[in-house]
Design a protein around this motif. Structure first.
Motif, PDB file in Angstrom:
ATOM      1  N   MET A 196     -17.039 -27.791 113.136  1.00  0.00           N
ATOM      2  CA  MET A 196     -15.987 -26.842 113.065  1.00  0.00           C
ATOM      3  C   MET A 196     -15.756 -25.598 112.766  1.00  0.00           C
ATOM      4  N   ARG A 197     -17.096 -25.211 112.269  1.00  0.00           N
ATOM      5  CA  ARG A 197     -17.568 -24.033 111.416  1.00  0.00           C
ATOM      6  C   ARG A 197     -16.455 -23.482 110.399  1.00  0.00           C
ATOM      7  N   LYS A 198     -16.078 -24.512 109.471  1.00  0.00           N
ATOM      8  CA  LYS A 198     -15.124 -24.262 108.656  1.00  0.00           C
ATOM      9  C   LYS A 198     -15.724 -23.392 107.556  1.00  0.00           C
ATOM     10  N   GLY A 199     -16.978 -23.381 107.231  1.00  0.00           N
ATOM     11  CA  GLY A 199     -17.598 -22.824 106.309  1.00  0.00           C
ATOM     12  C   GLY A 199     -17.030 -23.255 104.945  1.00  0.00           C
ATOM     13  N   ALA A 200     -16.751 -24.477 104.646  1.00  0.00           N
ATOM     14  CA  ALA A 200     -16.399 -25.285 103.556  1.00  0.00           C
ATOM     15  C   ALA A 200     -17.268 -26.711 103.583  1.00  0.00           C
ATOM     16  N   THR A 201     -17.081 -27.352 102.397  1.00  0.00           N
ATOM     17  CA  THR A 201     -17.645 -28.580 102.160  1.00  0.00           C
ATOM     18  C   THR A 201     -16.610 -29.416 101.805  1.00  0.00           C
ATOM     19  N   VAL A 202     -16.691 -30.926 102.012  1.00  0.00           N
ATOM     20  CA  VAL A 202     -15.829 -31.803 101.610  1.00  0.00           C
ATOM     21  C   VAL A 202     -15.492 -31.670 100.117  1.00  0.00           C
ATOM     22  N   MET A 203     -16.335 -31.508  99.080  1.00  0.00           N
ATOM     23  CA  MET A 203     -16.121 -31.188  97.870  1.00  0.00           C
ATOM     24  C   MET A 203     -15.060 -30.175  97.616  1.00  0.00           C
ATOM     25  N   GLU A 204     -15.329 -28.936  98.338  1.00  0.00           N
ATOM     26  CA  GLU A 204     -14.370 -27.913  98.347  1.00  0.00           C
ATOM     27  C   GLU A 204     -12.962 -28.203  98.507  1.00  0.00           C
ATOM     28  N   ASN A 205     -12.988 -29.012  99.625  1.00  0.00           N
ATOM     29  CA  ASN A 205     -11.525 -29.551 100.023  1.00  0.00           C
ATOM     30  C   ASN A 205     -10.933 -30.470  98.963  1.00  0.00           C
ATOM     31  N   LEU A 206     -11.793 -31.054  98.303  1.00  0.00           N
ATOM     32  CA  LEU A 206     -11.025 -32.267  97.331  1.00  0.00           C
ATOM     33  C   LEU A 206     -10.614 -31.278  96.009  1.00  0.00           C
ATOM     34  N   ALA A 207     -11.522 -30.305  95.847  1.00  0.00           N
ATOM     35  CA  ALA A 207     -11.285 -29.534  94.753  1.00  0.00           C
ATOM     36  C   ALA A 207     -10.071 -28.714  94.709  1.00  0.00           C
ATOM     37  N   LEU A 208      -9.789 -28.426  96.090  1.00  0.00           N
ATOM     38  CA  LEU A 208      -8.298 -27.630  96.421  1.00  0.00           C
ATOM     39  C   LEU A 208      -7.170 -28.685  96.300  1.00  0.00           C
ATOM     40  N   MET A 209      -7.472 -29.600  96.566  1.00  0.00           N
ATOM     41  CA  MET A 209      -6.352 -30.634  96.624  1.00  0.00           C
ATOM     42  C   MET A 209      -5.969 -31.274  95.198  1.00  0.00           C
ATOM     43  N   LYS A 210      -7.216 -31.251  94.314  1.00  0.00           N
ATOM     44  CA  LYS A 210      -6.815 -31.468  92.842  1.00  0.00           C
ATOM     45  C   LYS A 210      -6.233 -30.615  92.224  1.00  0.00           C
ATOM     46  N   GLU A 211      -6.761 -29.144  92.584  1.00  0.00           N
ATOM     47  CA  GLU A 211      -6.054 -28.116  91.702  1.00  0.00           C
ATOM     48  C   GLU A 211      -4.635 -27.745  92.057  1.00  0.00           C
ATOM     49  N   SER A 212      -4.418 -27.987  93.203  1.00  0.00           N
ATOM     50  CA  SER A 212      -2.908 -27.866  93.687  1.00  0.00           C
ATOM     51  C   SER A 212      -1.895 -28.844  93.066  1.00  0.00           C
ATOM     52  N   VAL A 213      -2.544 -30.022  92.636  1.00  0.00           N
ATOM     53  CA  VAL A 213      -1.520 -31.020  91.983  1.00  0.00           C
ATOM     54  C   VAL A 213      -1.663 -30.320  90.588  1.00  0.00           C
ATOM     55  N   ALA A 214      -2.734 -30.205  90.009  1.00  0.00           N
ATOM     56  CA  ALA A 214      -2.697 -29.709  88.543  1.00  0.00           C
ATOM     57  C   ALA A 214      -1.841 -28.493  88.226  1.00  0.00           C
TER      58      ALA A 214
END
Length: 614
Positions: A380-398
């Motif tokens: 998809m050429r997102k320029g991101a990793t699964v790890m980065e996706n999870l980190a954003l999801m976690k930080e948004s909750v926090a």
């Protein structure tokens, strides 16, 4: 067709219309930007913006209007059945099925909604003084094509000599020319950025200029020796603050009292500074990426808040500008302003940057997550990793930021391994705000559409739902935003069904938690300095508690942000690498920690995090 008014010394009066299904609690940023610019740059052009979507929201009820506006096919179909009566037989069952998903529908059926929509439009058209205008323009974006076509046709029947122009994201290039060729009641279509081009059209019709801009498509285009230069702003510093006065005038006319406090749309930038996602077709109307300074954005927000008495703002950008946004939110955090903002951002806008955004009032985001498989993200050429996706999801909750995002299913060429990886990783994101499953669609102008052979696409065809909206005599001549393809569509749908079901389970898990009894996130920890207790909720199971002491506690806290294994070995030199790896694997097996390659992220947030109750 160029109609010269031959009254170049008189004011040129322009009417601009935003049809349903624009969000009722927001003015149209397109109309506001156009009026703001024309008032500044073309004092001889008088603009009146019209917002008939407010009246329809009043007629249907705010809740039902909101639900319908979230379904593109329901939005377009309710007007398609009026514009093309011969389509109603095939549309009725299709739309009824979608209407059943609207909780606010009550006793409404499709026939009663068709009647309400028809009555509202006819009455609204009859109330306006169309004779005052020299030109009427429709801003045609997502969910607005069929409503705009129907309104334009009925308006042309009332005022045959009144020129009508379409513009917006649904009118770019081939899409705009196909509309002009297919619907004889349209006189002009503007493709691309609208301010300079619409100003040119007004001046030509007023007799003050002779050359139409190349971005104006006309039914009978005349050529002129005079050249028109410039199609969009080199930078957005030339844009004044959008003018939303007419929206608030229409709001007062439609509603007594204050049924809601509007949320004001603002533009920080146009285009996308990433611009590589293969499925995206959101930037067809822009050339390049341009943004405003933090100072200009601050002035606009303060001006609009003062003028309209609003504290909530929504950035319309495809992504917040990386350079100027931190300075803007720092300015918002520096005073006593209690503004709230929504914005779209990329997953690399995290950490201290995201904290700064939150301190400046960012409370809701649309995040470009799209996939939880690494190889799929790369294609998809997102320029991101699964790890980065999870980190954003976690930080948004926090941080107490509401996160919305899509998980694309059925991307052409997806493999069984990618689906399996997605299913596995859905187990790890369970504690975070659920994503929305979004079936892949082939967007006109996207990289996938322009390079179909790279994705196993044999042919690009009209979307089957468009075949329900448009008659066979018209559809072959139209180029539309949403398309379908011949390739692996059916196998992909079957392959991704387990993911679709798991997303629904995820959503149900969080829906069941929305009560005062759930005051902490599903995965949270409390720390006493020498003891860490992690609380973990899982569907259909008793709540688990995990106790970590001493070095175990320290390792978990060291993974609060993404950390490399090598860094952990340096932090804990007394542990040999095998012991450390085994402990991390145990945490990952319990879904308390996520691992990708040699990188690790603890998933629990502090029990007193700002996200409690999200």
């Amino acid at each position: 067709m160029v109609e010269n008014t031959n009254q170049s010394h008189l004011p040129f009066r322009l009417g601009l219309i935003a049809m349903p299904w624009a969000l009722f609690n927001r003015p149209s940023v397109q109309l506001g930007a156009l009026k703001g610019y024309l008032a500044q740059a073309e004092p001889n052009v008088q603009v009146r913006c019209l917002h008939p979507y407010l009246g329809l929201a009043k007629s249907l009820g705010l809740d039902l209007y909101r639900e319908v506006s979230q379904d593109v096919w329901l939005c377009e179909g309710l007007y398609a059945g009026l514009l093309f009566p011969e389509q109603r037989g095939g549309l009725q069952g299709f739309l009824a099925q979608r209407l059943r998903k609207c909780k606010a529908a009550g006793d409404h059926d499709i026939e009663s909604l068709w009647h309400k929509v028809d009555v509202h439009l006819r009455q609204w058209l009859a109330r306006q003084n169309w004779g005052q205008f020299h030109l009427v323009g429709f801003s045609v974006c997502f969910n607005q094509l069929l409503p705009s076509l129907l309104a334009a046709k009925q308006l042309k029947a009332l005022q045959p000599q009144l020129p009508i122009v379409f513009g917006g994201s649904s009118c770019v290039a081939e899409m705009g020319s196909s509309l002009l060729e297919s619907f004889p009641w349209l006189d002009y279509v503007v493709h691309g950025e609208g301010e300079l081009v619409l100003a040119n059209l007004c001046q030509v019709l007023a007799g003050r200029q002779t050359a139409l801009a190349p971005q104006v498509l006309a039914r009978n285009r005349q050529t002129h020796e005079e050249a028109f230069t410039g199609c969009q702003f080199k930078n957005l510093s030339e844009l004044p603050t959008p003018n939303y006065d007419d929206y608030f005038l229409d709001l007062r006319q439609e509603f007594s009292g204050d049924p809601f406090v509007p949320e004001l749309p603002v533009e920080f930038s146009r285009g996308c500074w990433w611009g590589k996602c293969t499925f995206c077709n959101l930037n067809l109307q822009w050339h390049g990426y341009r943004g405003k300074s933090a100072e200009q954005m601050e002035r606009e927000v303060l001006t609009l808040s003062q003028r309209h008495g609003c504290l909530d703002f929504s950035f319309t950008d495809n992504v917040l500008p990386g350079r100027e946004a931190p300075d803007f939110f720092a300015k918002m955090a520096s005073g006593t302003r209690d503004f709230r903002f929504f914005a779209e951002l990329r997953v690399n806008q995290r950490g201290e940057t995201l904290k700064g955004y939150r301190q400046g009032g960012l409370v809701a985001v649309q995040a470009g997550i799209e996939a939880l498989s690494q190889s799929l993200l790369e294609r998809m050429r997102k320029g991101a990793t699964v790890m980065e996706n999870l980190a954003l999801m976690k930080e948004s909750v926090a941080l107490g930021i509401r996160l919305d995002g899509n998980l694309i299913t059925g991307f052409p060429g997806s493999t069984e391994a990618e689906v399996a990886e997605t299913l596995t990783n859905l187990e790890y994101v369970l504690p975070f705000t659920p994503l929305t499953g979004a079936a892949f669609f082939l967007g006109h102008g996207s990289w996938v559409a322009e390079n179909p052979q790279d994705y196993g696409i044999r042919a690009i065809v009209q979307h089957p739902h468009n075949r329900k909206l448009f008659p066979p005599r018209i559809l072959p001549g139209l180029t539309l935003l949403l398309n379908d393809y011949r390739g692996d569509r059916a196998p992909q749908r079957r392959l991704w069904q387990p993911v679709v079901r798991k997303i629904r389970d995820w959503q149900r898990f969080h829906a069941a938690r929305r009560s005062p009894a759930h005051l902490v996130p599903p995965l949270s920890y409390r720390d006493a300095g020498n003891l860490l207790i992690i609380r973990q909720e899982l569907p259909g199971r008793p709540t688990l508690h995990h106790r970590l002491r001493g070095t175990s506690r320290a390792i978990y806290l060291a993974c609060d942000t993404v950390v490399e294994f090598a860094a952990l070995t340096r932090l804990f030199p007394k542990l040999n690498t095998a012991q450390l790896a085994t402990f991390l694997e145990e945490l990952a097996a319990k879904r308390l920690l996520f691992a990708q390659g040699t990188r690790y992220l603890a998933l629990a947030v502090h029990a007193t995090a700002a996200g409690n109750g999200v």
